[in-house]
Design a protein around this motif. Sequence first.
Motif, PDB file in Angstrom:
ATOM      1  N   THR A 145       4.778  14.385   2.041  1.00  0.00           N
ATOM      2  CA  THR A 145       4.983  13.100   2.712  1.00  0.00           C
ATOM      3  C   THR A 145       4.772  11.956   1.722  1.00  0.00           C
ATOM      4  N   VAL A 146       5.543  10.893   1.919  1.00  0.00           N
ATOM      5  CA  VAL A 146       5.413   9.659   1.144  1.00  0.00           C
ATOM      6  C   VAL A 146       5.421   8.508   2.138  1.00  0.00           C
ATOM      7  N   GLY A 147       4.415   7.644   2.058  1.00  0.00           N
ATOM      8  CA  GLY A 147       4.328   6.490   2.937  1.00  0.00           C
ATOM      9  C   GLY A 147       4.145   5.207   2.161  1.00  0.00           C
ATOM     10  N   LEU A 148       4.901   4.162   2.529  1.00  0.00           N
ATOM     11  CA  LEU A 148       4.824   2.858   1.872  1.00  0.00           C
ATOM     12  C   LEU A 148       4.608   1.785   2.930  1.00  0.00           C
ATOM     13  N   ARG A 149       3.866   0.736   2.552  1.00  0.00           N
ATOM     14  CA  ARG A 149       3.627  -0.397   3.455  1.00  0.00           C
ATOM     15  C   ARG A 149       3.710  -1.689   2.657  1.00  0.00           C
ATOM     16  N   GLN A 150       4.237  -2.738   3.300  1.00  0.00           N
ATOM     17  CA  GLN A 150       4.281  -4.065   2.687  1.00  0.00           C
ATOM     18  C   GLN A 150       3.976  -5.102   3.764  1.00  0.00           C
ATOM     19  N   ARG A 151       3.419  -6.240   3.322  1.00  0.00           N
ATOM     20  CA  ARG A 151       3.225  -7.369   4.237  1.00  0.00           C
ATOM     21  C   ARG A 151       3.406  -8.658   3.460  1.00  0.00           C
TER      22      ARG A 151
ATOM     23  N   ALA B 192       0.858  -1.187   0.000  1.00  0.00           N
ATOM     24  CA  ALA B 192       0.000   0.000   0.000  1.00  0.00           C
ATOM     25  C   ALA B 192       0.893   1.235   0.000  1.00  0.00           C
ATOM     26  N   TRP B 193       0.354   2.343  -0.477  1.00  0.00           N
ATOM     27  CA  TRP B 193       1.164   3.552  -0.611  1.00  0.00           C
ATOM     28  C   TRP B 193       0.288   4.794  -0.411  1.00  0.00           C
ATOM     29  N   LEU B 194       0.944   5.905  -0.106  1.00  0.00           N
ATOM     30  CA  LEU B 194       0.264   7.188   0.073  1.00  0.00           C
ATOM     31  C   LEU B 194       1.244   8.311  -0.230  1.00  0.00           C
ATOM     32  N   VAL B 195       0.777   9.333  -0.949  1.00  0.00           N
ATOM     33  CA  VAL B 195       1.549  10.537  -1.225  1.00  0.00           C
ATOM     34  C   VAL B 195       0.684  11.738  -0.857  1.00  0.00           C
TER      35      VAL B 195
END
Length: 822
Positions: A317-323, A292-295
């Motif tokens: 801001t830049v946010g990244l997520r992995q699972r 998932a990602w967010l900018v």
Amino acid sequence: MHAVGKLVCLVLAMWTVGVGELAGQTVVVQDETGRAMPVVMVQWSCLESEAVDVFTAGAGGFQWPDVFCQRAEVVFSAVGFETDTLELRRPSGASMTLEVSMRPLVVDLSEAEVGEEGGEPLTFMNALEAGGMYRGVKSAVLSPSSQLVVDGENQTRNVFAALPGANVWESDAAGLQLGIGVRGMSPNRSAHLSMRQNGHPIAADPLGYPEAYYTPPMPFVEEVQWVSGASALQYGSQLGGMLNFKLRRGSWSTAPKLRTLTSATVYAPREGQLRGYFNAFAEVQGGGKRQAWLVGWDQKQGSGWRDNARFQSATVTVGLRQRTNEQPRGVWLFEERFMAMRRTEQQPGGVTDAQMLSDPRRSDRDRNWFEVDWNIGSMDVTWLPQRRDIDVQGSVHGLLASRKSLGFLGTPNRVDPGVERDLIWGDFSSLGWDVRMTKRVVQEDSDRFSALVLGTQGYLGENRMRQGPGLPGADATFGFNPQGPLRPESDFTFPNAQRAAFAQGIVALSDHLSITPGLRVEGISTFAEGTYREVIYDGAGNVIEDSVFQSTNEKRRTVLLPGVGVSWKRPTGEWYGNAVRNFRAVNFSDIQINNLGVVVDPDIGDERGANFDLGYRTANESWTLDVSAFLLLYQARIGLLATTIPDPILVEKPVLLRTNLSDAQTSGLEFAGRGSWSFTENSRTTIVGSFSAMHSRYAKGSLPVIEGNEVELVPKAIVRLSVAHTSGLWSWQCLMQHVANQFTEATNSTYTATALHGLIPRHQVLDLGAQRRWSDSGWSLGLKVNNALNTQYFTRRALAYPGPGILPADGINVRLTLRYSA
């Protein structure tokens, strides 16, 4: 407050009388025959956040633990049954009951649709959450998007309406800089709180310079978490506790979505001209099953309420997520976040008491500027083993930042001569880490569990602070002037290091009673090395002494912080209490920076203290309540004392002395509550508020001039109330604030000609808002009137930048906000 304003809010509050409660959203666990299970151990992990809760469900089932979370991974275990792991969606109806059977893969919830719902404006931290332990600890979780009717809020007094005892400085436009203190501690740059973003420090240097010049814009924030001074065991030794901004994140299995906010704020005309500022925000986020990602981007630009108050600020801001997939060794979760902010603002300086009464919008400083560059990066890793009674979290974070202040630092009753300005330049770099493990122990055939959290943390910082003559002129040109006139200057480096280990546990003594003992050990090294220059003038302005000194100062200490909490859970709520030792290191940077009229005691030392809480809290779908009493003890409290010191010219020079004044204590009662009532399916009223009554005194045996005096910056009462009503697509809100008198230094003086210290009078403020939504299109339009009665007041007397002197709060202003959410 004006009678009309009180009447408006009173009428809104009366609408809420006599309406019944909403039923809860319940999950019932059954055996293969359909009978409700009498005892089931439940481990609930939100897939949209790191919220984790572990509890025992009875025959009546359990309510969905977090109204903010729509999808969760839930592990069910019971004696004689196979352990099941299911991905569940929150029940879509307020009175819906979800039935789950204790057999592998017996229910498919993939078709359960959940409508978009707002969360609750006030909740509490879970007993175990994201590697933290909060059983028996005073806490508050605020949801700005749920509490505030009009989107894009910039008034921090409204954001913290449900946080009791929050003393907020209101001295800049657009919410550029948050200054907040709790329980009678100074709001200056929020330096008495452990300021965090997604659990990571955001202050310049948590040890030597714990001032936070950066605050995430509110549209970035999902919730604000506060934990009292008992959080020192897990987050470090700040007397005010921990304040964490939990940012919005990209959602799993979601197509790209856009959210935008555009607002314009306008002040009352000044000399025939309108003033105001513009705010634009945009966010795009999405994700798949495993990533998932967010900018996000936020821009503010314009002018404040006073003269000479232009600014521009940009944040990205830049946010990244992995699972990972479920594996024999468990599940791994990763999250990376980068945030960058740049802000330049013109500072109008302070005013005297007389100027505040005659014309608070005036400014006699047009050459004062302030610039901040703030860059924060972090990476978090969570490991959830397949056995699910253990989880491990690890993180690293780094900061690279600078702050520059440029201008004339004379008192507000002096005229700016237009010569070289004074420049203070700070550069900050740091690297930190945090590793912790949580172990849960479930006692079979019993409605209880115990847990243990072990953790280690570290921090390394390298900072430089310089002060000297700046360049002449009136624009925002930041640079030192080597050809400038003789004046005091300094150049110091501050390498700091901290290493800590802590342990905290939940020991279940019965199904209802548990204790939470804990211990933290810190090894702290602070170092200062550099040069400073002293220049002494005679009465005619001639230099009679010009000296350059070399200085080195090093301190190493080991700090032991014990604590204990207790929790007694009843069917109607929870009684809680805790006691913990606290510690706050003296700031070397404050010792070396020359502030106007402030002299630092060379023997100044660290502060120590202790926090005590005793309270009761409860929550359901219709209301939330937290009532508590606290006691905060100081040892060798650092503060300001109006006194005189020997001077070669004046013999006795009046100054403000920053020193360890004496022991002191602050006690108080705190209340926070939320009530929601529904009239019809589309009509709802919500009241949110907080109240704090505080009493503070310097102890006997202190300096005779302050013995028995009130501790500075401790209002006897702080009251905030929000009344919001929604009917169909329309929403209205009334917000009120009352803050009592407070002194600014230990002698409790009420007036000085320079306005650097004295009384901050009590004030009341009324804000009004309304918003219209178009549900099918995702658009909404809001109108907010801040300080609707145009109250003239101030919350701060500054000793240096952005003053010195009184910094008036904004007068009446109107904000129009257009929002779109896909």
